[in-house]
Scaffold this motif. Structure first.
Motif, PDB file in Angstrom:
ATOM      1  N   GLU A  23       0.863  -1.176   0.000  1.00  0.00           N
ATOM      2  CA  GLU A  23       0.000   0.000   0.000  1.00  0.00           C
ATOM      3  C   GLU A  23       0.903   1.232   0.000  1.00  0.00           C
ATOM      4  N   PHE A  24       0.346   2.362  -0.422  1.00  0.00           N
ATOM      5  CA  PHE A  24       1.092   3.611  -0.506  1.00  0.00           C
ATOM      6  C   PHE A  24       0.209   4.684   0.108  1.00  0.00           C
ATOM      7  N   ILE A  25       0.432   4.973   1.382  1.00  0.00           N
ATOM      8  CA  ILE A  25      -0.423   5.894   2.126  1.00  0.00           C
ATOM      9  C   ILE A  25       0.451   6.960   2.767  1.00  0.00           C
ATOM     10  N   LEU A  65      -8.059   0.937  -3.668  1.00  0.00           N
ATOM     11  CA  LEU A  65      -8.723   2.234  -3.846  1.00  0.00           C
ATOM     12  C   LEU A  65      -7.686   3.334  -4.033  1.00  0.00           C
ATOM     13  N   ARG A  66      -8.012   4.275  -4.894  1.00  0.00           N
ATOM     14  CA  ARG A  66      -7.178   5.467  -5.059  1.00  0.00           C
ATOM     15  C   ARG A  66      -7.584   6.466  -3.977  1.00  0.00           C
ATOM     16  N   VAL A  67      -6.746   6.663  -3.021  1.00  0.00           N
ATOM     17  CA  VAL A  67      -7.025   7.636  -1.957  1.00  0.00           C
ATOM     18  C   VAL A  67      -6.181   8.879  -2.244  1.00  0.00           C
ATOM     19  N   PRO A 121      -7.463   5.880   8.859  1.00  0.00           N
ATOM     20  CA  PRO A 121      -8.602   6.770   9.118  1.00  0.00           C
ATOM     21  C   PRO A 121      -8.425   8.152   8.493  1.00  0.00           C
ATOM     22  N   ARG A 122      -7.227   8.687   8.538  1.00  0.00           N
ATOM     23  CA  ARG A 122      -6.982  10.002   7.919  1.00  0.00           C
ATOM     24  C   ARG A 122      -7.135   9.926   6.400  1.00  0.00           C
ATOM     25  N   ALA A 123      -6.573   8.881   5.803  1.00  0.00           N
ATOM     26  CA  ALA A 123      -6.654   8.747   4.343  1.00  0.00           C
ATOM     27  C   ALA A 123      -8.096   8.571   3.882  1.00  0.00           C
TER      28      ALA A 123
END
Length: 185
Positions: A23-25, A65-67, A121-123
């Motif tokens: 993942e990339f957050i 998903l794209r966030v 949660p922030r993303a």
């Protein structure tokens, strides 16, 4: 790392490494542990609940998903609740606009605190996803985040396993968490 570089790396990791999902957050590359049997059972249980209570919706496991509103990120929640055809024709990283709720079930790894309780949660709030459901197997609690406003959820409700918790609009159901007590170590 750019989003395009991440996507190429994630495709390569899928081909060569079993048991790892990337993942990339928040501009950070992360690896997510593969779920155990109890984790999978919790997702099965939730899918069944939504088939019965909200048959027009489907809880899609592992949908990327794209966030993007949150530093061009990519997240792979344990479940994404949306209309049955919301992800048809989309690739590995779908538009999050139709998502009503995302679900994360904690795993036994060192990044759970940072990833599931802080960054996601922030993303998800920054992306505008209305509800974030965290099933925390470490604390034996369910936390419902709702009413997103920029990079945070304004309402957070935590209940112990065994309680009934409301999943607010647009999900709109009451979730009896008693079965979760059987799927923790």
């Amino acid at each position: 790392m750019t989003t395009e570089e991440f996507e190429e790396l994630a495709r390569a990791a899928d081909r060569i490494a079993e048991g790892v999902r990337l993942e990339f957050i928040n501009g950070q590359l992360g690896a997510k542990a593969m779920p155990d049997g109890d984790h999978a059972r919790i997702i099965q249980w939730l899918i069944r609940i939504f088939v019965i209570t909200r048959p027009e919706l489907f809880l899609t496991p592992e949908q990327g998903l794209r966030v993007e509103r949150y530093r061009k990120g990519r997240a792979r929640p344990d479940g994404a609740l949306a209309g049955a055809d919301s992800f048809v024709g989309q690739g590995e990283w779908a538009d999050p606009a139709p998502v009503l709720m995302v679900v994360e079930v904690t795993s036994d790894d060192q990044d759970t605190e940072r990833r599931d309780r802080q960054e996601k949660p922030r993303a998800y709030a920054a992306t505008g996803i209305p509800v974030y459901l965290l099933i925390d197997r470490d604390s034996c609690e369910v936390t419902v985040h709702s009413a997103p406003n920029d990079a945070r959820y304004r309402h957070i409700l935590t209940v112990p396993f065994g309680a009934t918790v409301p999943l607010p609009t647009p999900v709109g159901i009451e979730l009896d968490t008693t079965p979760l007590m059987d799927w923790v170590r």
